[in-house]
Design an enzyme around this catalytic site. Structure first.
Site, mmCIF file in Angstrom:
data_model
loop_
_atom_site.group_PDB
_atom_site.id
_atom_site.type_symbol
_atom_site.label_atom_id
_atom_site.label_comp_id
_atom_site.label_asym_id
_atom_site.label_seq_id
_atom_site.Cartn_x
_atom_site.Cartn_y
_atom_site.Cartn_z
ATOM 1 N N GLU A 1 -4.659 2.991 6.777
ATOM 2 C CA GLU A 1 -4.379 2.754 5.506
ATOM 3 C C GLU A 1 -5.229 3.973 4.881
ATOM 4 O OE1 GLU A 1 -5.261 -0.964 3.467
ATOM 5 O OE2 GLU A 1 -6.328 0.282 1.784
ATOM 6 N N CYS B 1 -10.564 -0.631 3.771
ATOM 7 C CA CYS B 1 -9.932 -1.076 4.813
ATOM 8 C C CYS B 1 -9.458 0.278 5.579
ATOM 9 C CB CYS B 1 -8.913 -2.063 4.906
ATOM 10 S SG CYS B 1 -9.573 -3.607 4.444
ATOM 11 N N ARG C 1 0.863 -1.165 0.022
ATOM 12 C CA ARG C 1 0.016 0.057 0.117
ATOM 13 C C ARG C 1 0.728 1.159 -0.080
ATOM 14 N NH1 ARG C 1 -2.865 -3.792 -0.760
ATOM 15 N NH2 ARG C 1 -4.631 -3.990 0.134
HETATM 16 N N1 EPU Z 1 -11.380 -11.557 10.005
HETATM 17 C C1 EPU Z 1 -11.724 -11.908 11.125
HETATM 18 N N2 EPU Z 1 -12.941 -10.817 11.609
HETATM 19 C C2 EPU Z 1 -13.263 -9.766 10.541
HETATM 20 C C3 EPU Z 1 -12.438 -9.664 9.436
HETATM 21 C C4 EPU Z 1 -11.509 -10.507 8.938
HETATM 22 O O1 EPU Z 1 -11.699 -12.668 11.801
HETATM 23 O O2 EPU Z 1 -14.056 -9.058 10.989
HETATM 24 C C5 EPU Z 1 -10.263 -12.467 9.644
HETATM 25 C C6 EPU Z 1 -10.574 -13.538 8.487
HETATM 26 O O3 EPU Z 1 -11.499 -14.552 9.010
HETATM 27 C C7 EPU Z 1 -9.371 -13.893 7.798
HETATM 28 C C8 EPU Z 1 -8.416 -12.602 8.069
HETATM 29 O O4 EPU Z 1 -8.913 -11.945 9.183
HETATM 30 O O5 EPU Z 1 -8.985 -15.171 8.418
HETATM 31 C C9 EPU Z 1 -8.233 -11.708 6.751
HETATM 32 O O6 EPU Z 1 -9.212 -11.062 6.480
HETATM 33 P P1 EPU Z 1 -9.581 -11.051 4.969
HETATM 34 O O7 EPU Z 1 -9.390 -12.454 4.152
HETATM 35 O O8 EPU Z 1 -11.075 -10.510 4.779
HETATM 36 O O9 EPU Z 1 -8.524 -10.298 4.291
HETATM 37 P P2 EPU Z 1 -7.974 -8.843 4.926
HETATM 38 O O10 EPU Z 1 -6.521 -8.896 5.391
HETATM 39 O O11 EPU Z 1 -8.798 -8.221 5.971
HETATM 40 C C10 EPU Z 1 -7.067 -7.730 2.858
HETATM 41 C C11 EPU Z 1 -6.703 -6.463 2.117
HETATM 42 C C12 EPU Z 1 -8.094 -6.076 1.334
HETATM 43 C C13 EPU Z 1 -8.361 -7.026 0.361
HETATM 44 C C14 EPU Z 1 -8.398 -8.425 0.715
HETATM 45 C C15 EPU Z 1 -8.520 -9.470 -0.235
HETATM 46 C C16 EPU Z 1 -5.709 -4.851 3.697
HETATM 47 C C17 EPU Z 1 -5.756 -3.946 4.856
HETATM 48 N N3 EPU Z 1 -6.820 -5.495 3.475
HETATM 49 O O12 EPU Z 1 -8.097 -7.824 3.663
HETATM 50 O O13 EPU Z 1 -7.807 -4.860 0.925
HETATM 51 O O14 EPU Z 1 -9.612 -6.670 -0.346
HETATM 52 O O15 EPU Z 1 -7.273 -8.714 1.783
HETATM 53 O O16 EPU Z 1 -7.165 -9.581 -0.676
HETATM 54 O O17 EPU Z 1 -4.555 -4.976 3.128
HETATM 55 C C18 EPU Z 1 -8.040 -2.291 1.305
HETATM 56 O O18 EPU Z 1 -6.823 -2.124 1.173
HETATM 57 O O19 EPU Z 1 -8.947 -1.352 1.397
HETATM 58 C C19 EPU Z 1 -8.854 -3.699 1.224
HETATM 59 C C20 EPU Z 1 -10.106 -3.772 1.497
#
Ligand code: EPU
Length: 292
Positions: A288, A218, A167
């Site tokens: 972010e 996010c 990012r």
């Molecule tokens: N999780 C929870 N509770 C929640 C949300 C998530 O326990 O309320 C757990 C999920 O179960 C999973 C882990 O956290 O095990 C990761 O969650 P997720 O797969 O939703 O991915 P993320 O890391 O939260 C990242 C990026 C997103 C991108 C997704 C898909 C960041 C900060 N976020 O989300 O990017 O769309 O992966 O690749 O890097 C953004 O940058 O604005 C964004 C939305």
């Protein structure tokens, strides 16, 4: 071309969180020659320039009355400019919406960007923060970036000479710049295959992210070795409300404006979450979302 100038612009109309006060003006760059006029304007008036894009990663929290929002106006469609081995090279203006770029890639049967489906914002904004999802980010598909700086004017900078991180993006050693155009390289496939992969990405996103709500994506970056969403969830912030703002009941790392939310409430909720996560897990969350 002439630089477009509009005064007294409400940021709540220009951001996906739909919050924020009135900026001094909006300056529209319609072609490269407008950068000279932009430069003169910024020397003449005591304003802070800020490239607004689609306002989809932005929380306008402070006093924005001295802000000059810069909007880059770009052609409605990318343009193919050549080939490099297997890769098809094409250019898009920084102001083009990323979903429009993906739509063009689908129609052209070009593969490599499908994981970016569902990311709002402009091409320039996506490069400026190295937007990414599902294993693909802008760094992997960008070949060159055309940037403007007050000292050097407009120039192409190769992707390899830029600093790309999680990012984050910086064209060489230049820290104050505006992106005007971006050149990409993708490989040929078929529209059917590209569409199927884009649909699969959208299905995953719809199942796990509040894509229809008023959010700025996010809120926090994922700290090394952790997921910000999981930490916020475990700290009890999933669905937590404060005035007209809340952390999404669907995904804890998305802050939603439920209708009447204010920037002050958003900041208070973000700070409360940051404090609680630091206390419980000794992890420092970094936003972010750009807070201005
Ligand atoms: N999780 C929870 N509770 C929640 C949300 C998530 O326990 O309320 C757990 C999920 O179960 C999973 C882990 O956290 O095990 C990761 O969650 P997720 O797969 O939703 O991915 P993320 O890391 O939260 C990242 C990026 C997103 C991108 C997704 C898909 C960041 C900060 N976020 O989300 O990017 O769309 O992966 O690749 O890097 C953004 O940058 O604005 C964004 C939305």
């Amino acid at each position: 071309m002439a630089l477009g100038i509009r005064r007294h612009i409400s940021l709540s109309d220009l951001t996906t969180l739909r919050m924020g006060g009135e900026a001094a003006c909006e300056l529209t760059v319609r072609g490269e020659t407008d950068f000279d006029e932009l430069s003169d304007f910024l020397m003449r008036e005591t304003v802070r320039p800020f490239v607004i894009g689609k306002g989809s990663n932005l929380l306008a929290a402070g006093d924005v009355s001295d802000l000059a929002l810069v909007r880059i106006e770009s052609p409605a469609s990318p343009e193919q400019v050549g080939r490099d081995g297997e890769a098809v090279i094409f250019r898009a203006g920084a102001g083009l919406r990323l979903p429009a770029l993906l739509g063009w890639a689908f129609k052209s049967g070009l593969t490599g960007m499908e994981g970016l489906s569902g990311i709002p914002g402009t091409v320039g904004g996506a490069v400026a923060m190295n937007a990414g999802s599902y294993g693909i980010d802008m760094a992997q598909v960008v070949r060159r970036v055309r940037v403007w700086t007050p000292t050097e004017g407009v120039e192409w900078i190769d992707s390899a000479d830029c600093s790309w991180g999680y990012r984050s993006f910086c064209p060489g050693r230049i820290s104050r710049f505006m992106i005007h155009e971006v050149e990409f390289g993708l490989t040929e496939s078929t529209p059917e295959k590209v569409k199927a992969a884009m649909n699969a990405t959208m299905d995953k996103k719809k199942a796990g992210q509040p894509i229809a709500a008023w959010t700025a994506g996010c809120v926090f970056k994922n700290p090394e070795g952790h997921s910000a969403g999981r930490l916020l969830d475990q700290a009890g912030f999933k669905g937590r409300e404060h005035g007209g703002c809340r952390f999404s009941p669907m995904h804890a790392n998305f802050l939603e404006n439920t209708g009447e939310g204010t920037a002050r409430e958003a900041v208070e909720l973000i700070e409360a979450a940051r404090e609680e996560v630091a206390k419980r897990f000794e992890v420092k969350l970094e936003t972010e979302v750009i807070i201005i």
